[in-house]
Design a protein around this motif. Structure first.
Motif, mmCIF file in Angstrom:
data_model
loop_
_atom_site.group_PDB
_atom_site.id
_atom_site.type_symbol
_atom_site.label_atom_id
_atom_site.label_comp_id
_atom_site.label_asym_id
_atom_site.label_seq_id
_atom_site.Cartn_x
_atom_site.Cartn_y
_atom_site.Cartn_z
ATOM 1 N N PHE A 75 0.844 -1.193 0.000
ATOM 2 C CA PHE A 75 0.000 0.000 0.000
ATOM 3 C C PHE A 75 0.881 1.245 0.000
ATOM 4 N N ASN A 76 0.516 2.244 -0.778
ATOM 5 C CA ASN A 76 1.244 3.507 -0.840
ATOM 6 C C ASN A 76 0.892 4.341 0.392
ATOM 7 N N GLU A 77 1.744 4.294 1.389
ATOM 8 C CA GLU A 77 1.491 5.006 2.646
ATOM 9 C C GLU A 77 1.592 6.521 2.497
ATOM 10 N N ASN A 78 2.150 6.990 1.394
ATOM 11 C CA ASN A 78 2.286 8.433 1.172
ATOM 12 C C ASN A 78 1.021 9.045 0.569
ATOM 13 N N ALA A 79 0.056 8.218 0.196
ATOM 14 C CA ALA A 79 -1.195 8.729 -0.389
ATOM 15 C C ALA A 79 -1.936 9.569 0.648
ATOM 16 N N LYS A 80 -2.516 10.650 0.190
ATOM 17 C CA LYS A 80 -3.199 11.585 1.090
ATOM 18 C C LYS A 80 -4.628 11.845 0.644
ATOM 19 N N GLY A 81 -5.448 12.281 1.578
ATOM 20 C CA GLY A 81 -6.789 12.787 1.301
ATOM 21 C C GLY A 81 -7.725 11.803 0.615
ATOM 22 N N ARG A 82 -8.431 12.318 -0.385
ATOM 23 C CA ARG A 82 -9.446 11.515 -1.083
ATOM 24 C C ARG A 82 -8.822 10.325 -1.819
ATOM 25 N N TYR A 83 -7.615 10.527 -2.331
ATOM 26 C CA TYR A 83 -6.945 9.435 -3.039
ATOM 27 C C TYR A 83 -6.681 8.276 -2.083
ATOM 28 N N ARG A 84 -6.257 8.573 -0.870
ATOM 29 C CA ARG A 84 -6.002 7.535 0.135
ATOM 30 C C ARG A 84 -7.311 6.803 0.483
ATOM 31 N N ILE A 85 -8.388 7.546 0.634
ATOM 32 C CA ILE A 85 -9.694 6.945 0.929
ATOM 33 C C ILE A 85 -10.111 6.024 -0.215
ATOM 34 N N HIS A 86 -9.877 6.468 -1.458
ATOM 35 C CA HIS A 86 -10.204 5.647 -2.628
ATOM 36 C C HIS A 86 -9.376 4.355 -2.626
ATOM 37 N N LEU A 87 -8.084 4.466 -2.325
ATOM 38 C CA LEU A 87 -7.218 3.275 -2.282
ATOM 39 C C LEU A 87 -7.678 2.298 -1.201
ATOM 40 N N MET A 88 -8.086 2.812 -0.067
ATOM 41 C CA MET A 88 -8.565 1.947 1.019
ATOM 42 C C MET A 88 -9.866 1.246 0.615
ATOM 43 N N LYS A 89 -10.728 1.952 -0.110
ATOM 44 C CA LYS A 89 -11.973 1.342 -0.593
ATOM 45 C C LYS A 89 -11.663 0.226 -1.583
ATOM 46 N N LEU A 90 -10.751 0.474 -2.525
ATOM 47 C CA LEU A 90 -10.355 -0.561 -3.478
ATOM 48 C C LEU A 90 -9.817 -1.792 -2.747
ATOM 49 N N GLN A 91 -9.001 -1.544 -1.754
ATOM 50 C CA GLN A 91 -8.428 -2.643 -0.972
ATOM 51 C C GLN A 91 -9.517 -3.439 -0.253
ATOM 52 N N ARG A 92 -10.494 -2.752 0.300
ATOM 53 C CA ARG A 92 -11.589 -3.408 1.026
ATOM 54 C C ARG A 92 -12.453 -4.254 0.076
ATOM 55 N N ILE A 93 -12.841 -3.688 -1.069
ATOM 56 C CA ILE A 93 -13.685 -4.425 -2.011
ATOM 57 C C ILE A 93 -12.913 -5.611 -2.598
ATOM 58 N N ALA A 94 -11.635 -5.420 -2.898
ATOM 59 C CA ALA A 94 -10.818 -6.523 -3.428
ATOM 60 C C ALA A 94 -10.713 -7.650 -2.394
ATOM 61 N N THR A 95 -10.621 -7.304 -1.130
ATOM 62 C CA THR A 95 -10.608 -8.319 -0.071
ATOM 63 C C THR A 95 -11.912 -9.097 -0.078
ATOM 64 N N LEU A 96 -13.022 -8.413 -0.271
ATOM 65 C CA LEU A 96 -14.322 -9.088 -0.340
ATOM 66 C C LEU A 96 -14.391 -10.006 -1.561
ATOM 67 N N MET A 97 -13.850 -9.557 -2.690
ATOM 68 C CA MET A 97 -13.855 -10.376 -3.901
ATOM 69 C C MET A 97 -13.120 -11.695 -3.664
ATOM 70 N N LYS A 98 -12.081 -11.656 -2.836
ATOM 71 C CA LYS A 98 -11.271 -12.849 -2.582
ATOM 72 C C LYS A 98 -11.770 -13.677 -1.404
ATOM 73 N N GLU A 99 -12.261 -13.024 -0.344
ATOM 74 C CA GLU A 99 -12.459 -13.724 0.924
ATOM 75 C C GLU A 99 -13.890 -13.831 1.419
ATOM 76 N N LEU A 100 -14.822 -13.090 0.839
ATOM 77 C CA LEU A 100 -16.202 -13.153 1.320
ATOM 78 C C LEU A 100 -16.768 -14.554 1.094
ATOM 79 N N CYS A 101 -17.392 -15.094 2.116
ATOM 80 C CA CYS A 101 -17.943 -16.448 1.994
ATOM 81 C C CYS A 101 -19.173 -16.571 2.892
ATOM 82 N N MET A 102 -19.854 -17.710 2.755
ATOM 83 C CA MET A 102 -21.031 -17.984 3.581
ATOM 84 C C MET A 102 -21.237 -19.486 3.658
ATOM 85 N N ASP A 103 -22.042 -19.913 4.614
ATOM 86 C CA ASP A 103 -22.391 -21.324 4.742
ATOM 87 C C ASP A 103 -23.548 -21.606 3.794
#
Length: 187
Positions: A75-103
């Protein structure tokens, strides 16, 4: 046929889906699924790299983008402001694409509320998230073809099944805008 206009985030997540499921990707592989130009592909690759989701390089030998195995994504720790928020959102959704599951073997009449749903999984992955964030994230997943619905009869969230390379996203250009056919079956 219901069509939606894809946002920048939708487009970047679809590009991530291509790279995540392939060892090497030719430019034509990208444009056959996402009708976007080379400069936009390069900008989106940079954004996905900054989000710590991919680390790729272009190989002249293979004439394709390949994963840079020598340097893991970070992760680019130097990212600031809205760009950083966007990167965190991408990271969160990508995690869901890989790891979201259910019984999938759970039924309301047998298990009641004591079952492992994709909603439960979401809050295990992101305990700091609130209900509104979860709803927006599930909508974002629906926009890119990772379908999550609520079944009133079974009183359960149902999510996509399968995790394989998708050859077509149902994406097309209309009046210069990137659109997606929501009725297009991806799985």
């Amino acid at each position: 046929m219901e069509e939606i206009e894809l946002s920048q985030t939708d487009r970047q997540l679809l590009l991530y889906d291509i790279f995540f499921r392939s060892q090497q990707v030719e430019y034509e592989d990208i444009t056959s699924r996402l009708p976007i130009g080379k400069k936009m592909v390069q900008r989106d690759i940079k954004t996905l790299t900054d989000a710590g989701l991919i680390r790729i390089k272009y190989s002249k030998k293979y004439k394709a983008y390949i994963h840079d195995l020598e340097h893991p994504p970070s992760f680019n720790e130097n990212a600031k402001g809205r760009y950083r928020i966007h990167l965190m959102k991408l990271q969160r959704i990508a995690t869901l694409m890989k790891e979201l599951c259910m019984d999938t073997r759970s039924y309301y009449d047998v298990d009641g509320d004591a079952y492992f749903s994709c909603k439960t999984c979401y809050y295990e992955l992101f305990p700091e998230a609130n209900e509104r964030m979860r709803q927006r994230d599930f909508k974002q997943l629906n926009n890119i073809g990772y379908t999550i619905t609520y079944n009133n009869y079974e009183r359960r969230y149902k999510m996509w099944e399968g995790s394989y390379l998708r050859e077509d996203f149902g994406v097309f250009l209309k009046d210069g805008k990137l659109m997606r056919d929501m009725g297009f079956e991806l799985y």
